[in-house]
Motif scaffolding. Structure first.
Motif, mmCIF file in Angstrom:
data_model
loop_
_atom_site.group_PDB
_atom_site.id
_atom_site.type_symbol
_atom_site.label_atom_id
_atom_site.label_comp_id
_atom_site.label_asym_id
_atom_site.label_seq_id
_atom_site.Cartn_x
_atom_site.Cartn_y
_atom_site.Cartn_z
ATOM 1 N N ASP A 1 0.672 -1.466 -0.121
ATOM 2 C CA ASP A 1 -0.366 -0.270 -0.002
ATOM 3 C C ASP A 1 0.704 1.104 -0.039
ATOM 4 O O ASP A 1 0.678 2.280 -0.739
ATOM 5 C CB ASP A 1 -0.608 -0.073 1.464
ATOM 6 C CG ASP A 1 -2.189 1.265 1.601
ATOM 7 O OD1 ASP A 1 -2.663 0.831 0.434
ATOM 8 O OD2 ASP A 1 -2.548 1.467 1.963
ATOM 9 N N SER B 1 2.169 1.783 -3.321
ATOM 10 C CA SER B 1 0.878 2.589 -4.316
ATOM 11 C C SER B 1 0.959 4.750 -4.026
ATOM 12 O O SER B 1 0.392 4.544 -4.987
ATOM 13 C CB SER B 1 -0.123 1.693 -3.837
ATOM 14 O OG SER B 1 -1.563 1.896 -5.106
ATOM 15 N N GLU C 1 3.940 0.565 -7.209
ATOM 16 C CA GLU C 1 2.696 -0.370 -7.396
ATOM 17 C C GLU C 1 2.996 -1.444 -8.410
ATOM 18 O O GLU C 1 2.915 -0.682 -9.655
ATOM 19 C CB GLU C 1 0.954 -0.147 -7.287
ATOM 20 C CG GLU C 1 0.274 -1.581 -7.833
ATOM 21 C CD GLU C 1 -1.190 -1.195 -7.710
ATOM 22 O OE1 GLU C 1 -1.825 -2.607 -7.348
ATOM 23 O OE2 GLU C 1 -1.168 -0.219 -7.594
ATOM 24 N N ARG D 1 -0.772 5.782 5.473
ATOM 25 C CA ARG D 1 -0.055 4.771 4.500
ATOM 26 C C ARG D 1 1.375 4.114 5.898
ATOM 27 O O ARG D 1 2.083 3.360 6.029
ATOM 28 C CB ARG D 1 0.008 5.097 3.874
ATOM 29 C CG ARG D 1 -0.903 4.880 2.370
ATOM 30 C CD ARG D 1 -0.651 5.206 0.733
ATOM 31 N NE ARG D 1 -2.383 5.500 0.628
ATOM 32 C CZ ARG D 1 -2.372 4.944 -0.933
ATOM 33 N NH1 ARG D 1 -1.940 4.030 -0.884
ATOM 34 N NH2 ARG D 1 -3.299 5.492 -1.193
#
Length: 410
Positions: A31, A34, A39, A98
């Motif tokens: 994550d 990303s 990603e 994140r």
């Protein structure tokens, strides 16, 4: 988020919790990548965008992408590396949630490792208990070899054992055998270290001694009495210095004497013997299989164990090999014996063909040695035999390597 706990009752509980910890950490890292627009990116791109060195970028990529749990764990960055990644991600404007998710998942994982295993290496071993990863285990065994060499003060490139078996010329119900064995590029790391390379005793069952067979060195001019049956033509020169003594247990011990350290003192020690009427040929209630053992007590890089069977022995089946640990000192027979607890379950031995292809990549002298033994024993041609091989890299000594085949009733 998974909370660490010390209340567990089985290995299944451990494995389940470990999977959750690792997968959550993987998901958090994926994550994070990303969020940085990385990603599915290659390690080189991750390193370039986040300003990471290639090793750390490789770890992040492999850890976040790996579907294999053991391989994923091998690539988890250290706590310092994780912080470097998080600071780089923050500098690229990645959302703080994140970043916090990675930090929390990493903390939970490290708490789990500390509480359940104590350290990463132990954790990986526990995780692998349900199924081996050959690459990881080989790395561990290589480290074991390096440590063992430093501790014991000796090492060798190769240890080998070759057994050639055919019907006896003296007794049609028995078998004759040629035995070739030795060490190639044996080195001392300390000059004061002697090293035992042979223990002389025999039994044809697990408990009953049997000295009825005849044994003779293949090169009698270089060996007398119970001395080590060296084959000078295939040993390093000058010949290895051998000391012999008898233990209180009645066993005769041969040891390589202390000597020069390092490559300048490197030596090859090759022996050969001819046994007559050594083994039973046919099936009986107490002879349902043939089992041949090689004791591994020396730190070595490679082990080669070959068995050559005469074409007439059609009652001898295909060979498999197993490994048993000797560290516990389990009994050789009866309840709890070492053969009840293999380190590695039986696997099919490599078939070398009929006639066998005898070349061995780490033993340059091997084809010549086999031909020499057959000539000395007047056994004719190897073309009448079929061959089987087991090769082990960096054995975790002390081990017992076993080659075994069924004996049929034909």
């Amino acid at each position: 988020m998974v909370q660490s706990s010390t209340q567990f009752h089985s290995n299944d509980d451990f494995s389940h919790e470990a999977v959750i910890c690792v997968r959550q950490a993987q998901a958090a890292f994926a994550d994070l990548l990303s969020g940085a627009g990385l990603e599915g990116a290659r390690p080189t791109e991750i390193g370039r965008i986040l300003g990471l060195d290639k090793t750390l970028a490789w770890k992040v990529s492999k850890f976040s992408d790996s579907s294999d749990l053991l391989k994923a764990v091998k690539h988890i960055p250290g706590s310092g590396g994780v912080e470097i990644v998080l600071k780089a991600a923050q500098a690229k404007g990645v959302d703080s949630n994140r970043i916090l998710a990675v930090r929390d998942a990493d903390r939970v994982f490290r708490d789990f490792v500390r509480n359940r295993a104590g350290d990463r290496r132990s954790f990986e071993a526990m995780l692998a208990a349900g199924g081996r990863d050959d690459k990881i285990e080989l790395e561990e065994r290589k480290a074991f070899y390096q440590s063992g060499s430093a501790i014991w003060g000796v090492r060798a490139k190769v240890q080998f054992l070759t057994l050639c078996i055919k019907p006896s010329i003296d007794n049609p119900d028995r078998l004759d055998m040629l035995q070739l064995s030795g060490f190639m590029k044996f080195e001392r790391l300390r000059s004061d270290v002697p090293w035992i390379i042979r223990r002389l005793w025999h039994s044809d069952t697990e408990t009953t001694p049997n000295m009825e067979f005849k044994r003779a060195p293949l090169c009698p001019e270089a060996s007398t009495g119970t001395s080590l049956p060296l084959i000078p033509e295939f040993c390093s020169q000058p010949l290895p210095e051998i000391n012999q003594f008898v233990g209180t247990d009645g066993v005769i011990y041969d040891e390589l004497a202390p000597g020069i350290v390092g490559k300048h003192g490197s030596l090859d020690c090759v022996t050969g013997e001819h046994y007559r009427s050594a083994l039973p040929r046919y099936w009986s209630e107490d002879n349902t299989f043939g089992r041949y053992e090689l004791m591994l007590r020396t730190p070595v890089e490679h082990v080669v164990f070959d068995v050559f069977i005469h074409e007439s022995l059609t009652n001898f089946g295909e060979f498999s090999h197993s490994i048993y640990g000797l560290l516990e000192g389990r009994p050789s027979s009866g309840e709890g014996k070492s053969h009840d607890r293999p380190v590695h379950e039986a696997q099919r031995a490599q078939f070398l063909g009929a006639p066998p292809i005898v070349q061995a990549s780490h033993i340059g002298i091997y084809p010549g040695l086999i031909n020499y033994a057959f000539d000395r024993a007047q056994w004719g041609s190897l073309s009448e035999f079929r061959g089987y091989r087991c090769v082990v890299e960096y054995p975790a000594t002390p081990w017992c390597l076993t080659m075994e085949c069924p004996i049929s009733k034909e």
